[in-house]
Design an enzyme around this catalytic site. Structure first.
Site, PDB file in Angstrom:
ATOM      1  CD  GLU A   1      -5.997 -46.472 -13.640  1.00 46.91           C
ATOM      2  OE1 GLU A   1      -5.808 -46.846 -14.822  1.00 46.91           O
ATOM      3  OE2 GLU A   1      -6.122 -45.278 -13.322  1.00 46.91           O
TER       4      GLU A   1
ATOM      5  CG  HIS B   1     -14.428 -39.118 -13.242  1.00 46.40           C
ATOM      6  ND1 HIS B   1     -14.803 -38.973 -14.551  1.00 46.40           N
ATOM      7  CD2 HIS B   1     -13.076 -39.202 -13.245  1.00 46.40           C
ATOM      8  CE1 HIS B   1     -13.731 -38.953 -15.320  1.00 46.40           C
ATOM      9  NE2 HIS B   1     -12.667 -39.094 -14.558  1.00 46.40           N
TER      10      HIS B   1
ATOM     11  CG  PHE C   1     -12.039 -41.046  -9.778  1.00 50.07           C
ATOM     12  CD1 PHE C   1     -12.810 -40.298  -8.891  1.00 50.07           C
ATOM     13  CD2 PHE C   1     -11.017 -40.406 -10.467  1.00 50.07           C
ATOM     14  CE1 PHE C   1     -12.564 -38.951  -8.705  1.00 50.07           C
ATOM     15  CE2 PHE C   1     -10.775 -39.049 -10.284  1.00 50.07           C
ATOM     16  CZ  PHE C   1     -11.550 -38.318  -9.408  1.00 50.07           C
TER      17      PHE C   1
END
Lengths: 336, 370
Positions: free
Chosen positions: A70, A139, A93
């Site tokens: 990410e 999550h 997420f």
């Protein structure tokens, strides 16, 4: 009558129409093309829940698969935005956002201010949030207040398919970085959505329901819970007004304040943990700017100050629901 | 038992599946004449009164204020004095026992709007009713086929009635070309050609009225009669502040007061009405289309086109309907009645008179068309 499609299809359609309209729009993220379980390029998976499915072949070369990094690909999307593209990055997420806070908080959000207003960073970061998926603490969080806190970011939180399409189109056309919050439980929600392209402006709350007795400000998935509660309360002669801010940055303060001026009572419903949340922010706003109108203390219906639990039973207790909203409304109705 | 009449929740428009009771306009035991407004109900879109289909006495109020009930469900009972309470109770009981609310599936089986392409331009229309007697409903500036929500079904009882979305409106193509009356008229003629409508009764509201007049002028053989509702084209005056404000307004706060000018009773401007209008205005191309049309047809707060001579030259029947309290185009534009021209001015009603006084407008048009 517009046809009914799901929240997920509405997001896909917004991306599709914007990619067709503007060649500088690209989509990037994990498993956006290919990915586990897919036959590869023949039928790209379309992200973890298939939101971008079908775009890979329609817009060749403009749907990019990224490594599971990410910090890398969000930084790349921001860099591409600085160089003339309009990237829509999918960060699976919101819980994983922490590894790219520098790119988002310290770079994308700051460029316009650091470069004398000359730099534009038209990046959209789409991300899933929220509990209810039995996906546990890492999550299931509801973190829009973190991004709302940072000047230079815009934050959109669609509560239904119509807003999902219109707010995403607006996000893509906006020249500032936008965090686009998609509640994973809402993906299957159906609603009327025009086939044509349209944009829903930022900073304009929706008045979901009109009423004179109590104002309920609700965000994202909480809007439909508030509607259920208002429906039930109407049977007891309590008329609730429901405000869906749609974007928390910018925030349509006027619509909230005007409503509270009318009703004198406020319940804020926010799936986040309560400390430094949108619930406390909006409660603070009203306490400061509409204090004279208040007839009762402000109620906040939020998750408790704990991580989302893994146990089904505990997760169900954790998430705000219609019954909790009803009892909050009843409580401030009975006050003085 | 035949003198017991049930009042039920009406269905106003395709999307209405339930309605809210706003309040009774007649008390229990009141004498009722045909056409009296008995109870006010509200759909998501708009509020309106349910009229008595028969004369009698209001014997039962089955629902009360704020109740939300499905379309077709029982509101109350009208019966003559001599009918016994026991018979009425039996009728109510029977109705409640046998009532089945319309399901979602049935809804989808009903008439639905159709989209067609004419020379590559998308046009949406909704057809109701059957038979050769064809009627076209043409909405005004910023409207769409839903403007005929309360009229379409009533008029279609005896006729084949088409309501269409003009270019730039509803779900039709948003391109309006040069925005002239002739361009819009061409599209309506194209629609008639495509659907094989040789000639029809034309019913136009506001700007739609001007289109009907222009069509009658250019292709008189295609027009059996004209119904002009709060029509443009009959004088120069028009509320320029409304037109300009409507074109540029993009949010609820500025749009709601403008929409209130369309009605004499501003309570009719519901949250949903404003929301639906915003949804239309957000569609790509709509603001440009409205700007073009307004610039061409209503520049500087005046109507650019006057079709008075066309009205005088049209050799067939004309019905003109106006709301006496119209704040957009003044009712003084209505011609003098006489000869082929009938005029109905409904006092205390606004520009959207076909919505605000639907029952009365339907009756006028129904009688006129025969």
């Amino acid at each position: 009558m517009a046809r009914k499609i799901t929240y997920q299809q509405a997001i896909n359609e917004a991306l599709d129409q914007e990619m067709a309209r503007d060649p500088s729009v690209i989509v990037m993220g994990e498993d956006n093309a290919g990915g586990e379980g897919s036959p590869g390029e023949m039928d790209a998976w379309g992200g973890v829940l298939g939101v971008t499915k079908g775009l890979y072949h329609k817009h060749p070369g403009r749907v990019l698969d990224t490594p599971i990094s990410e910090s890398g690909f969000i930084g790349a999307a921001i860099g591409a935005a600085c160089n003339g593209l309009r990237p829509v990055a999918e960060l699976m997420f919101v819980d994983f956002m922490g590894v790219c806070f520098d790119q988002i908080f310290n770079q994308a959000a700051k460029f316009k201010y650091m470069f004398g207003g000359k730099a534009e960073t038209p990046v959209v970061i789409r991300t899933m949030y929220g509990a209810g998926f039995r996906a546990a603490a890492q999550h299931s969080q509801c973190l829009y207040s973190l991004f709302t806190h940072i000047p230079g970011l815009k934050v959109a939180i669609p509560s239904n398919p119509y807003d999902a399409k219109g707010l995403l189109i607006q996000s893509i056309r906006d020249n500032d970085p936008v965090i686009f919050m998609e509640h994973k439980v809402l993906y299957t929600m159906e609603g009327d959505v025009p086939e044509e392209s349209y944009s829903v402006p930022f900073g304009e709350a929706a008045v979901v329901r009109e009423g004179d007795d109590v104002t309920i400000v609700a965000l994202g998935r909480m809007v439909s819970f508030a509607q259920d509660a208002a429906q039930a309360l109407q049977k007891n002669g309590i008329h609730c007004e429901i405000i869906d801010p749609r974007t928390t940055s910018p925030l349509d303060e006027d619509t909230i304040l005007e409503s509270v001026e009318k009703t004198g009572r406020l319940v804020v419903v926010d799936e986040s943990n309560p400390r430094c949340s949108m619930a406390s922010d909006i409660a603070g706003l009203v306490a400061q700017k509409a204090f004279g109108a208040l007839k009762a203390p402000i109620e906040q219906v939020t998750a408790p100050h704990v991580p989302p639990p893994f146990s089904d039973a505990l997760e169900d207790l954790y998430i705000p629901n219609a019954a909790k909203i009803e009892s909050a409304v009843s409580k401030i109705r009975e006050y003085g | 038992m035949s003198q017991i009449h049930t009042l039920t929740m009406p269905k106003w428009g395709l999307s209405m599946s339930e309605g809210k009771v706003n309040g009774w306009l007649k008390e229990l035991g009141d004498g009722i004449s045909v056409g009296d407004e008995v109870v006010e109900v509200e759909s998501e879109k708009i509020a309106g009164a349910v009229e008595a289909p028969v004369a009698g006495i209001l014997r039962r109020q089955v629902v009360s204020e704020d109740d939300i009930i499905p379309v077709g469900a029982l509101l109350g009972v009208i019966a003559d004095e001599e009918v016994s309470d026991a018979d009425i109770d039996a009728k109510v009981e029977d109705f409640l026992a046998n009532f089945v609310p319309p399901s979602e599936d049935q809804e989808e089986g009903g008439p639905a709007p159709v989209k067609i392409e004419i020379e590559g331009q998308r046009l949406r229309y909704l057809k109701r009713g059957e038979g050769g007697n064809q009627v076209l409903l043409i909405h005004g500036f910023g409207g769409d086929l839903n403007n005929w929500l309360f009229n379409h079904e009533a008029l279609a009882a005896k006729r084949e009635v088409f309501a269409l979305d003009l270019p730039g409106h509803g779900e039709s193509v948003k391109a309006v070309g040069d925005g002239s009356l002739d361009t819009l008229t061409d599209r309506v003629i194209g629609f008639m050609d495509t659907l094989g409508i040789e000639s029809a009764h034309l019913v136009g509201h506001s700007m739609g009225g001007a289109i009907c007049l222009n069509l009658a002028k250019r292709a008189p053989s295609r027009v059996k009669s004209l119904v002009l509702v709060a029509s443009a084209g009959l004088g120069q005056d028009i509320n320029g502040d409304y037109i300009g404000g409507f074109v540029e307004s993009q949010d609820r706060r500025s749009l709601k007061p403008l929409l209130s000018e369309l009605f004499a009773d501003t309570n009719l401007v519901t949250r949903q009405l404003v929301e639906d209008m915003l949804k239309y205005k957000r569609l790509e191309g709509v603001t440009d289309a409205l700007r073009t049309l307004a610039g061409k047809l209503f520049p500087e707060g005046r109507q650019a086109v006057t079709l008075r001579p066309a009205l005088d030259a049209f050799g067939k029947p004309i019905l003109v309907i106006w709301g006496g309290a119209d704040q957009i185009i003044p009712a003084s534009h209505a011609p003098t009645p006489g000869g082929r021209v009938q005029v109905g001015v409904l006092n205390g009603k606004g520009h959207m008179v076909q919505m605000e006084a639907a029952n009365e407008v339907n009756r006028l048009i129904d009688d006129f068309l025969g």
